[in-house]
Design a protein around this motif. Sequence first.
Motif, PDB file in Angstrom:
ATOM      1  N   GLY A  71      21.912 -27.264  -2.701  1.00 44.45           N
ATOM      2  CA  GLY A  71      22.447 -28.616  -2.532  1.00 44.45           C
ATOM      3  C   GLY A  71      21.764 -29.560  -3.502  1.00 44.45           C
ATOM      4  N   PRO A  72      22.114 -30.811  -3.441  1.00 42.31           N
ATOM      5  CA  PRO A  72      21.479 -31.771  -4.348  1.00 42.31           C
ATOM      6  C   PRO A  72      19.994 -31.900  -4.023  1.00 42.31           C
ATOM      7  CG  PRO A  72      22.870 -32.899  -2.745  1.00 42.31           C
ATOM      8  CD  PRO A  72      23.082 -31.424  -2.566  1.00 42.31           C
ATOM      9  N   THR A  73      19.204 -32.061  -5.064  1.00 40.56           N
ATOM     10  CA  THR A  73      17.771 -32.191  -4.877  1.00 40.56           C
ATOM     11  C   THR A  73      17.346 -33.601  -5.227  1.00 40.56           C
ATOM     12  OG1 THR A  73      17.331 -31.494  -7.126  1.00 40.56           O
ATOM     13  CG2 THR A  73      17.352 -29.771  -5.439  1.00 40.56           C
ATOM     14  N   ALA A  74      16.323 -34.043  -4.576  1.00 41.69           N
ATOM     15  CA  ALA A  74      15.788 -35.375  -4.855  1.00 41.69           C
ATOM     16  C   ALA A  74      14.531 -35.207  -5.701  1.00 41.69           C
ATOM     17  CB  ALA A  74      15.468 -36.098  -3.563  1.00 41.69           C
ATOM     18  N   LEU A  75      14.538 -35.798  -6.872  1.00 38.21           N
ATOM     19  CA  LEU A  75      13.384 -35.721  -7.755  1.00 38.21           C
ATOM     20  C   LEU A  75      12.480 -36.916  -7.509  1.00 38.21           C
ATOM     21  CD1 LEU A  75      15.193 -34.669 -11.049  1.00 38.21           C
ATOM     22  CD2 LEU A  75      13.917 -33.233  -9.484  1.00 38.21           C
ATOM     23  N   PRO A  76      11.189 -36.733  -7.739  1.00 40.28           N
ATOM     24  CA  PRO A  76      10.290 -37.872  -7.543  1.00 40.28           C
ATOM     25  C   PRO A  76      10.559 -38.922  -8.612  1.00 40.28           C
ATOM     26  CG  PRO A  76       9.117 -36.031  -8.515  1.00 40.28           C
ATOM     27  CD  PRO A  76      10.491 -35.541  -8.160  1.00 40.28           C
ATOM     28  N   PRO A  77      10.255 -40.170  -8.314  1.00 42.06           N
ATOM     29  CA  PRO A  77      10.486 -41.223  -9.317  1.00 42.06           C
ATOM     30  C   PRO A  77       9.583 -41.014 -10.529  1.00 42.06           C
ATOM     31  CG  PRO A  77       9.318 -42.091  -7.409  1.00 42.06           C
ATOM     32  CD  PRO A  77       9.702 -40.681  -7.080  1.00 42.06           C
ATOM     33  N   VAL A  78      10.132 -41.320 -11.692  1.00 46.11           N
ATOM     34  CA  VAL A  78       9.397 -41.171 -12.942  1.00 46.11           C
ATOM     35  C   VAL A  78       9.205 -42.552 -13.551  1.00 46.11           C
ATOM     36  CG1 VAL A  78       9.471 -40.170 -15.262  1.00 46.11           C
ATOM     37  CG2 VAL A  78      10.377 -38.888 -13.317  1.00 46.11           C
TER      38      VAL A  78
END
Length: 191
Positions: A71-78
């Motif tokens: 499913g869609p993954t949430a990446l940490p903010p950059v």
Amino acid sequence: MPIRSPRGRAAAYRALWSWPLGSPLRLVATAVVVVGLLVVAGFALGGRESAQRGIASPTTTTAVRAPSSAGPTALPPVAPLTPTTLPLSAAPPAALQVAANWAAAWVNHPDGVTNEVWVNGLAPFTTSEYVGTLSGVDPANIPASRVTGPARATEVSPRSVDVDVPTDAVTLAITVVETEAGWRVAGYDQA
């Protein structure tokens, strides 16, 4: 028009469909049975789908499986990238020399010089990618004929230097980058 007989398959279907319409009580009883069947079917299908997705339902005793598709993954903010700049005094002398040599070759375009000869004069100081861009420049359109001052750094980064070189017509804003072959010009503009 076909003759309707009280016997046969059509008569059986007609009796089945007309039975709920015989009285209001039959109609309500039929509606309750149909809704009940739909609810039971929904639970049965819902239990099967949740078991396929790896979610245990109260009616299922199958093992829980991992989802089959990612499913869609949430990446940490950059944090936004900001280029590293160095003081102007940190400009490598080799980069300034390449910019000065390139500017001297850029203003060297005697009358009748071909583009090929002009580009060959710039090639030793230019990245291979940018040589292709310069091959589309007509040397007759270059307004300057001589360099009038030294190369001066205007912005310094760890692997690139922006350099201004004054000529008798315009100031060249040259971008010099560090490559495997050393410092090379990757672009210019007329300021």
